[in-house]
Design a protein around this motif. Structure first.
Motif, PDB file in Angstrom:
ATOM      1  N   GLY A 211       1.813  -0.986   0.237  1.00  0.00           N
ATOM      2  CA  GLY A 211      -0.103  -0.360   0.322  1.00  0.00           C
ATOM      3  C   GLY A 211       0.393   1.104   0.262  1.00  0.00           C
ATOM      4  O   GLY A 211       1.830   1.192   0.133  1.00  0.00           O
ATOM      5  N   ASP A 212       0.350   2.654  -0.686  1.00  0.00           N
ATOM      6  CA  ASP A 212       0.744   3.766  -0.341  1.00  0.00           C
ATOM      7  C   ASP A 212       1.053   4.447   1.279  1.00  0.00           C
ATOM      8  O   ASP A 212       1.698   4.920   1.105  1.00  0.00           O
ATOM      9  CB  ASP A 212       0.512   4.768  -1.017  1.00  0.00           C
ATOM     10  CG  ASP A 212       0.221   4.400  -2.702  1.00  0.00           C
ATOM     11  OD1 ASP A 212       1.299   3.849  -3.250  1.00  0.00           O
ATOM     12  OD2 ASP A 212      -0.911   4.674  -3.379  1.00  0.00           O
ATOM     13  N   THR A 213       0.169   3.697   2.053  1.00  0.00           N
ATOM     14  CA  THR A 213       0.313   3.961   3.114  1.00  0.00           C
ATOM     15  C   THR A 213       0.645   2.866   4.128  1.00  0.00           C
ATOM     16  O   THR A 213       0.382   1.795   4.118  1.00  0.00           O
ATOM     17  CB  THR A 213      -0.102   4.967   3.773  1.00  0.00           C
ATOM     18  OG1 THR A 213      -1.805   4.179   3.895  1.00  0.00           O
ATOM     19  CG2 THR A 213      -0.554   6.383   3.097  1.00  0.00           C
ATOM     20  N   ALA A 214       1.013   3.045   5.558  1.00  0.00           N
ATOM     21  CA  ALA A 214       0.960   1.720   6.711  1.00  0.00           C
ATOM     22  C   ALA A 214      -0.147   1.383   6.657  1.00  0.00           C
ATOM     23  O   ALA A 214      -0.491   0.398   6.556  1.00  0.00           O
ATOM     24  CB  ALA A 214       1.338   2.112   8.091  1.00  0.00           C
ATOM     25  N   GLU A 216      -2.791   1.335   4.460  1.00  0.00           N
ATOM     26  CA  GLU A 216      -3.741   0.753   3.571  1.00  0.00           C
ATOM     27  C   GLU A 216      -3.045  -0.439   2.559  1.00  0.00           C
ATOM     28  O   GLU A 216      -3.520  -1.563   3.181  1.00  0.00           O
ATOM     29  CB  GLU A 216      -2.569   1.503   2.051  1.00  0.00           C
ATOM     30  CG  GLU A 216      -3.520   3.274   1.832  1.00  0.00           C
ATOM     31  CD  GLU A 216      -3.738   4.183   0.416  1.00  0.00           C
ATOM     32  OE1 GLU A 216      -3.043   3.289  -0.066  1.00  0.00           O
ATOM     33  OE2 GLU A 216      -3.839   5.054   0.953  1.00  0.00           O
ATOM     34  N   SER A 217      -1.349  -0.093   3.644  1.00  0.00           N
ATOM     35  CA  SER A 217      -1.129  -2.074   3.397  1.00  0.00           C
ATOM     36  C   SER A 217      -1.562  -2.307   4.577  1.00  0.00           C
ATOM     37  O   SER A 217      -1.626  -3.633   3.895  1.00  0.00           O
ATOM     38  CB  SER A 217       0.844  -1.275   3.837  1.00  0.00           C
ATOM     39  OG  SER A 217       1.193  -3.163   3.099  1.00  0.00           O
ATOM     40  N   TYR A 218      -2.345  -2.176   5.639  1.00  0.00           N
ATOM     41  CA  TYR A 218      -2.025  -2.848   6.643  1.00  0.00           C
ATOM     42  C   TYR A 218      -3.572  -3.586   6.707  1.00  0.00           C
ATOM     43  O   TYR A 218      -4.124  -5.242   5.958  1.00  0.00           O
ATOM     44  CB  TYR A 218      -2.596  -1.991   7.927  1.00  0.00           C
ATOM     45  CG  TYR A 218      -3.003  -3.289   9.563  1.00  0.00           C
ATOM     46  CD1 TYR A 218      -2.190  -4.194  10.341  1.00  0.00           C
ATOM     47  CD2 TYR A 218      -4.849  -2.944   9.557  1.00  0.00           C
ATOM     48  CE1 TYR A 218      -2.799  -4.828  11.211  1.00  0.00           C
ATOM     49  CE2 TYR A 218      -5.376  -3.126  10.858  1.00  0.00           C
ATOM     50  CZ  TYR A 218      -3.837  -4.536  11.253  1.00  0.00           C
ATOM     51  OH  TYR A 218      -4.623  -5.313  12.550  1.00  0.00           O
ATOM     52  N   LEU A 219      -4.722  -2.768   6.140  1.00  0.00           N
ATOM     53  CA  LEU A 219      -5.838  -2.839   5.447  1.00  0.00           C
ATOM     54  C   LEU A 219      -5.779  -3.870   4.419  1.00  0.00           C
ATOM     55  O   LEU A 219      -6.652  -4.838   4.424  1.00  0.00           O
ATOM     56  CB  LEU A 219      -6.703  -1.306   5.263  1.00  0.00           C
ATOM     57  CG  LEU A 219      -8.086  -2.245   4.437  1.00  0.00           C
ATOM     58  CD1 LEU A 219      -8.316  -2.801   6.027  1.00  0.00           C
ATOM     59  CD2 LEU A 219      -9.020  -0.667   4.427  1.00  0.00           C
ATOM     60  N   ASN A 220      -4.928  -3.767   3.398  1.00  0.00           N
ATOM     61  CA  ASN A 220      -4.534  -4.818   2.046  1.00  0.00           C
ATOM     62  C   ASN A 220      -4.603  -5.589   2.354  1.00  0.00           C
ATOM     63  O   ASN A 220      -4.985  -7.301   1.770  1.00  0.00           O
ATOM     64  CB  ASN A 220      -3.932  -4.141   0.977  1.00  0.00           C
ATOM     65  CG  ASN A 220      -4.164  -4.846  -0.222  1.00  0.00           C
ATOM     66  OD1 ASN A 220      -5.115  -5.189  -0.621  1.00  0.00           O
ATOM     67  ND2 ASN A 220      -2.951  -5.431  -0.867  1.00  0.00           N
TER      68      ASN A 220
END
Length: 706
Positions: A211-214, A216-220
């Motif tokens: 993800g582009d943010t921490a 966004e990566s976590y949620l993805n």
């Protein structure tokens, strides 16, 4: 940042918006926060598994210019407990420039040394082999995890097809390849070929998401794993009963525990034929479903798929050919039945090594099994310490979950033997093992110290724990024991000790404590008889009750605890130590001390008798004689101190100085002094010494052995 309203069923959504807001602007802090959340859910990744990264701008200390830096979990770390000092920090441009010097897959191990030329922070943790897998992906935040649900698809025969259909082309696929520089290039190529994907599944291995943010990566990451898990749940049972249905029923839980405790020391003895091992037992429902199934015989020999699972559980488990109701009382017959099973496993492992080895492969490692499955009862794991044994069990449960999922949607595939060998005996993995600290003197050993919630006993237990042993602390005072347990947990963590209530005059209670030790650690190697009490009275004031309680605790207690310890040690067949904390009073006659002094003399001679009998079992029996250890001792509370002071014509307050002055060294004796003496006997330099006595009294001439 908008917080998701997605409801998760198969993963834990732990993101705290307020906490994250406090970290805003510090991408590395957000990386650590995200990593700790991911590592807290064992369905996402297990201890030490997976890695995470972030890329952000930072000032170059040499030029003062802003440059892009990647922070990534370093080699050997754990996501759940990751801190800033567990990260490797590398210049991104230098890491990318390594592509220019890459000579091809047959030379890719040499690239690991070149990672050191890319280090940004000189205090970095050593970069792991997965560093280029993160570096070659262009995203600010990347997660690489080993979730059971994703690996079940990755290890399925039709995994690529399932991935395509399940995610509609939004998750890429790369067939199994050992992690390294080339796999990093393949990840980037997969992204270039499929620019709209949100992640990549690595065949037989794990999952990459970003993800582009921490956040966004976590949620993805959570959303992809949730989708995989739901797919598996929707398909469980459609092909028939899980693992082909049950072949047998488990014993009732209480009976499983009793049988496991009886068997664990025998297994530990076999597994310790090369190096002393610590055990762990679990009868988790997931384990029982697998080991009781019709498909156990087909699936267990296949081994695991994910390298992280495999490295901790070995090529395959040993499945015991024992009925759940096997007689555990005839130990010679039990060992006769088990011995060829272990020998067969060792031969299988040797053949695996000989068939797969390369000219430069490291020497064959311990051929004993790590995972032992006992249908109807549970799973044992054995390793160098308790934490590693426990984690091996956790990883094998992950492997069971993977097999269950893969079988539900397709058919399970494991790593080919040669690929598994190439991981296990990888020179880079060997180098990591060689960098690990050398074992401590008591690593792999288990000690039961009676009366260890305070005073001398606690000092001995702490000394042994400091030197690498697992310890069973115990006391007949529950409140004192609870206080000691909190202290040990804070100082050593949960894997070094267990705490049990113990009355050394109660044979049934003693057996329960040894059973607890067997389930927790696999057995016992060192027994320290330290529990005691003292009564000081003139002979005419002594009562029968005084006499009986002293002889019950000191003499009978030593006998009962030693007898049960010897039974465990003989099951193990790897020798052991019995240490008896006696007293100067076992040698020296003094006033107002008839019962205590004679009981101590009985303890001393019982030690000699045991040493004479147990030599053929390689069980050493030795004695430490303290004198006047007042610090933190219940013995010196109340009437005993008053009695001794009266006997010497002094006040209680004058006792410590009185005892010190009567010694040749004029020293006060502390619990730690006795603990050090105990370590002298068991630390490895006195392995050929038994039937001996060591006085730790500052020098009392009357106690010299003549």
């Amino acid at each position: 940042m908008s917080v998701t309203t997605t409801k998760f069923k198969h993963v834990s959504y732990l993101w705290d918006e307020k906490k994250a807001a406090e970290l805003a602007g510090d991408e590395v802090a957000l990386l650590i926060y995200r990593s700790n959340l991911l590592g807290a859910d064992l369905r996402l990744t297990n201890y030490g598994g997976g890695n995470t990264s972030c890329k952000a701008m930072a000032k170059d200390p040499l030029t003062g210019q802003e440059t892009k830096v990647m922070w990534v979990k370093g080699s050997g770390g754990d996501l759940g407990t990751l801190k800033r000092n567990g990260l490797a920090a590398l210049y991104v441009d230098r890491l990318l420039s390594l592509k220019k010097v890459y000579r091809g897959i047959q030379y890719e191990d040499e690239m690991v040394e070149l990672f050191n030329h890319c280090i940004y922070d000189l205090n970095s943790k050593a970069p792991s082999i997965d560093t280029p897998l993160h570096g070659f992906l262009p995203f600010a935040h990347v997660d690489h995890l080993h979730p059971d649900a994703a690996i079940a698809i990755a290890a399925a025969k039709d995994g690529k097809k399932i991935t395509q259909e399940l995610f509609g082309g939004k998750i890429g696929w790369i067939a199994w390849q050992r992690p390294g520089f080339d796999l990093g290039l393949q990840l980037r190529q997969c992204l270039d070929d499929n620019p709209d994907i949100r992640g990549i599944i690595l065949g037989s291995h794990g999952l990459f998401t970003w993800g582009d943010t921490a956040y966004e990566s976590y949620l993805n990451t959570l959303e992809v794993i949730e989708r995989c898990a739901q797919y598996l749940e929707d398909n469980i049972g459609k092909k028939g009963a899980t693992f082909g249905g049950a072949r047998l029923k488990s014993l009732p839980k209480d009976e499983r525990k009793v049988r496991a405790a009886a068997l664990a020391p025998v297994l530990r003895g076999f597994c310790s034929s090369k190096t002393k091992m610590i055990g762990h037992f679990t009868d988790d429902d997931r384990v029982l479903e697998f080991i009781n199934s019709n498909d156990l015989a087909r699936l267990a020999p296949m081994g695991t798929s994910c390298p992280d699972h495999f490295l901790r559980t070995k090529i395959s488990p040993l499945v015991l050919d024992l009925a759940p109701t096997q007689d555990m009382t005839d130990i010679p017959a039990l060992k006769e039945k088990l011995s060829p099973q272990f020998e067969s496993y060792r031969q299988m492992y040797a053949n695996y090594y000989d068939t797969c080895k390369h000219p430069n492969s490291p020497a064959m490692r311990d051929p004993n099994p790590v995972v032992i499955l006992y249908p109807g009862v549970g799973m044992f794991t054995f390793s160098k310490d308790k934490q590693t044994a426990r984690v091996a069990a956790e990883f094998y449960i992950n492997a069971i979950n993977v097999m269950k999922g893969a079988e539900a949607v397709s058919s399970y595939t494991s790593l080919p033997r040669q690929e598994a060998f190439n991981i296990e005996y990888w020179l880079l993995e060997e180098a990591k093992l060689q960098r690990m600290p050398k074992p401590k003197a008591l690593s792999g050993r288990v000690a039961l110290v009676t009366g260890s919630a305070g005073g001398i006993g606690k000092a001995i237990a702490k000394k042994f724990a400091d030197e690498g042993a697992c310890v069973i602390i115990n006391d007949n005072d529950e409140q004192r024991l609870e206080s000691a347990k909190k202290e040990f947990h804070q100082q050593y963590g949960k894997d070094v000790f267990i705490g049990e209530v113990l009355d050394v005059t109660n044979a049934e209670g003693i057996l329960k404590v040894y059973n607890a030790a067997a389930l927790a650690f696999g057995g016992v190697d060192i027994v320290v008889n330290c529990a005691g009490l003292s009564i000081s009275k003139p002979i005419l004031d002594h009562t029968e009750k005084d006499w009986d309680v002293l002889y019950d605790v000191l003499v009978k207690g030593q006998f009962l605890v030693t007898r049960a310890g010897v039974e465990t040690m003989r099951k193990q067949g790897i020798g052991g130590d019995v240490l008896n904390i006696v007293s100067k009073n076992g040698l020296v006659s003094g006033p107002n001390n008839a019962a205590y002094g004679s009981a101590k003399a009985a303890q001393l001679h019982l030690s000699r008798l045991n040493a004479a009998e147990l030599g053929p079992d390689k069980i050493r029996v030795n004695v430490v004689n303290p004198d006047a250890v007042i610090s933190d001792s219940k013995i010196w509370e109340g009437a005993w101190a008053e009695g001794r002071a009266k006997a010497y014509g002094i006040t209680v307050a004058e006792l410590p100085a009185y005892y010190a002055k009567r010694t040749l060294l004029n020293e006060i004796i502390l619990p730690e002094d006795i603990a050090n003496a105990c370590f002298v006997f068991v630390g490895g330099l006195m392995n050929k010494s038994t039937g001996n006595m060591l006085n730790v009294d500052g020098g009392v001439a009357m106690a010299f052995v003549r």
